[in-house]
Enzyme design. Structure first.
Site, PDB file in Angstrom:
ATOM      1  N   GLY A 234      14.436 -44.573  26.546  1.00 21.64           N
ATOM      2  CA  GLY A 234      14.294 -46.028  26.591  1.00 21.64           C
ATOM      3  C   GLY A 234      12.894 -46.529  26.828  1.00 21.64           C
ATOM      4  O   GLY A 234      12.697 -47.737  27.019  1.00 21.64           O
ATOM      5  N   GLU A 277      14.793 -38.315  28.310  1.00 22.07           N
ATOM      6  CA  GLU A 277      15.359 -38.131  26.968  1.00 22.07           C
ATOM      7  C   GLU A 277      14.821 -39.184  25.990  1.00 22.07           C
ATOM      8  O   GLU A 277      15.584 -39.909  25.368  1.00 22.07           O
ATOM      9  CB  GLU A 277      16.871 -38.297  27.132  1.00 22.07           C
ATOM     10  N   ARG A 317      15.992 -52.330  10.914  1.00 19.19           N
ATOM     11  CA  ARG A 317      15.902 -52.889  12.268  1.00 19.19           C
ATOM     12  C   ARG A 317      15.651 -54.403  12.319  1.00 19.19           C
ATOM     13  O   ARG A 317      16.240 -55.080  13.164  1.00 19.19           O
ATOM     14  CB  ARG A 317      14.856 -52.126  13.099  1.00 19.19           C
ATOM     15  N   CYS A 348      18.999 -57.083  -2.244  1.00 18.93           N
ATOM     16  CA  CYS A 348      19.672 -58.359  -2.495  1.00 18.93           C
ATOM     17  C   CYS A 348      20.363 -58.828  -1.229  1.00 18.93           C
ATOM     18  O   CYS A 348      21.575 -58.701  -1.062  1.00 18.93           O
ATOM     19  CB  CYS A 348      20.658 -58.208  -3.641  1.00 18.93           C
ATOM     20  N   GLU A 349      19.582 -59.273  -0.314  1.00 18.77           N
ATOM     21  CA  GLU A 349      19.976 -59.750   1.014  1.00 18.77           C
ATOM     22  C   GLU A 349      18.852 -60.661   1.464  1.00 18.77           C
ATOM     23  O   GLU A 349      17.774 -60.618   0.903  1.00 18.77           O
ATOM     24  CB  GLU A 349      20.013 -58.568   1.997  1.00 18.77           C
TER      25      GLU A 349
HETATM   26  C1  LIG Z   1      21.944 -41.217  25.299  1.00 19.14           C
HETATM   27  C2  LIG Z   1      20.644 -41.620  24.734  1.00 19.14           C
HETATM   28  N1  LIG Z   1      19.550 -40.950  25.113  1.00 19.14           N
HETATM   29  C3  LIG Z   1      18.328 -41.261  24.625  1.00 19.14           C
HETATM   30  C4  LIG Z   1      18.183 -42.289  23.709  1.00 19.14           C
HETATM   31  C5  LIG Z   1      16.811 -42.579  23.192  1.00 19.14           C
HETATM   32  O1  LIG Z   1      16.406 -43.867  23.451  1.00 19.14           O
HETATM   33  P1  LIG Z   1      14.921 -44.300  23.067  1.00 19.14           P
HETATM   34  O2  LIG Z   1      14.705 -43.925  21.654  1.00 19.14           O
HETATM   35  O3  LIG Z   1      14.891 -45.763  23.271  1.00 19.14           O
HETATM   36  O4  LIG Z   1      14.009 -43.560  23.973  1.00 19.14           O
HETATM   37  C6  LIG Z   1      19.294 -43.027  23.308  1.00 19.14           C
HETATM   38  C7  LIG Z   1      19.150 -44.129  22.338  1.00 19.14           C
HETATM   39  O5  LIG Z   1      20.023 -44.798  21.937  1.00 19.14           O
HETATM   40  C8  LIG Z   1      20.565 -42.680  23.829  1.00 19.14           C
HETATM   41  O6  LIG Z   1      21.661 -43.337  23.466  1.00 19.14           O
END
Ligand SMILES: Cc1ncc(COP(=O)(O)O)c(C=O)c1O
Length: 423
Positions: A234, A277, A317, A348-349
């Site tokens: 995140g 992560e 996005r 076409c959007e």
């Molecule tokens: C369980 C989990 N871990 C990690 C991520 C990675 O998030 P980001 O790319 O924002 O670091 C996500 C993204 O949806 C996720 O669902």
């Protein structure tokens, strides 16, 4: 007039050599981001490991980059897992996620000896246990908890009854721990949470950390020998000039402070290994997309549209999340902007890629470079309007080679069938 250089490469040459639309990925920038995360956590003496969230951008070459960088990989589907295995990614360094895993995926994950399966619901616990038993294995698992902290870019909320399809609500966490403890074929080694994406402030992480450490100790109090705490990803990136980049040092300090404060009460307890992560932070800024400008449509007293040869099919996005992007004309780098235009895709959007951007005299044939497209562009691309997906070129030092071939129209139609009554 000069050309835009990205990761030591002239982007107009890349466009000429590989065609457009083209995703461009810099391996040097990926490695730099990974090093930044490692350095920040190491500086605070945090025992950690990094799982790259493959959903952000994955193919076999990316798996090799991740493997060689010495970090781990998080996958969420059979397709992502097989991509990793095909690239000879060590299975022990793979974590298998997913909120609705099929039995087939669980079987493949356990059979392939993935390091960890992150269980997302109470219902999944007996399924993973049963399949592990059938395969004669004991599987390391984490429980994904929903800590009731939801972080948005500039705010966060905490609520006891967070409405989310992901994770096990805190109210069911102890039940989940008991189920895992009683399961003969599971070894519960950690807990996990992921509180959101594009986060730039530290407070949501501090709150989540407090909740998760508390759960961690409750589980340990039940005699479960947990050793890992996965805090998800995140970390925010710079999409637009003026955006704030995620402050990794502040993040590491926040974790350090939370750990120190919490473990004052438990001086004899071993501090968990922290797993992070991130997906976006590792790959976003390492990627740009090159397009060729085509039709320019001036609507007097309304606006000017410049259309590019890509669309929401290669970058969904903006349409999905009103995501905003910055772009420059690669062959007019450094020139003063002369017009404010809207960049439209060719689908076409109402396919607006960028609203109201000032560019230097955009003309048909110019190369538009859209910045920060490494994450969730290629991985979310579709064939809408039967548009083939762009190629992906990888840059490393002065080298540039394809990591994904451009799709052909033949490939787009290859699975079409004609039912007998239509012959
Ligand atoms: C369980 C989990 N871990 C990690 C991520 C990675 O998030 P980001 O790319 O924002 O670091 C996500 C993204 O949806 C996720 O669902």
């Amino acid at each position: 007039m000069s050309n835009f250089i990205f990761s030591d490469h002239d982007t107009t040459t890349l466009a000429k050599t590989f065609g457009t639309p083209l995703y461009v990925i810099s391996q040097d920038k990926i490695e730099q981001s990974i090093n930044e995360i490692t350095s920040a956590l190491t500086a605070e003496n945090i025992d950690h490991s990094i799982n790259y969230a493959g959903k952000a951008f994955l193919n076999t070459a990316m798996c090799r980059i991740v493997k060689n960088a010495g970090i781990n990989l998080d996958v969420v589907s059979e397709g992502e897992l097989i991509t990793a295995l095909t690239s000879a990614f060590p299975p022990s360094r793979i974590t298998f996620h997913g909120s609705n895993k099929t039995d087939r995926e669980i079987t493949l994950a356990i059979n392939s000896s993935v390091g960890t399966i992150t269980i997302d619901s109470l219902e999944e616990i007996p399924r993973v246990d049963r399949i592990a038993g059938e395969l004669g294995k004991v599987q390391n698992v984490h429980l994904r908890l929903s800590p009731g902290v939801e972080a948005h870019t500039h705010e966060y909320i905490t609520t006891g009854t967070l409405d989310s399809k992901f994770g096990i609500p805190l109210s069911q966490a102890i039940r989940g721990a008991i189920m895992c403890k009683e399961a003969a074929n599971l070894s519960l080694t950690g807990i996990h949470c992921h509180i959101g994406s594009s986060i730039t402030t530290m407070e949501p992480f501090a709150v989540a950390m407090e909740i998760m450490l508390d759960m961690f100790m409750q589980f340990r109090g039940m005699g479960i020998d947990l050793s890992e705490l996965n805090l998800g990803g995140g970390f925010g990136v710079i999409y637009l000039p003026g955006d704030t980049r995620f402050d990794l040092r502040a993040y590491a300090k926040t974790l350090r402070q939370s750990i120190d404060k919490f473990f004052e009460k438990y001086p004899d307890e071993k501090v968990p290994k922290i797993i992070v992560e991130p997906g976006r932070f590792i790959i976003s800024e390492a990627g740009i997309t090159l397009y060729t400008i085509g039709t320019i449509k001036e609507i007097p007293e309304v606006k000017t549209y410049i259309s590019v040869d890509g669309s929401l099919a290669d970058n969904p996005r903006p349409a999905l999340y009103q995501a905003e992007y910055h772009a420059i004309i690669a062959n007019k780098f450094g020139e003063e902007p002369t017009r404010t235009v809207t960049v439209a895709g060719r689908a076409c959007e109402s396919d607006t890629l960028i609203r109201n951007i000032s560019l230097p005299d955009p003309q048909r044939g110019d190369i538009l470079a859209v910045m920060c497209t490494g994450a969730y562009n290629y991985s979310m691309a579709s064939n809408y309007n039967r548009l083939p997906r762009p190629a992906v070129v990888l840059l490393k030092g002065d080298k540039a080679e394809l990591m994904v071939r451009r799709e052909t129209v033949e490939q787009v139609i290859q699975n079409d069938l004609t039912p007998s009554w239509l012959e």
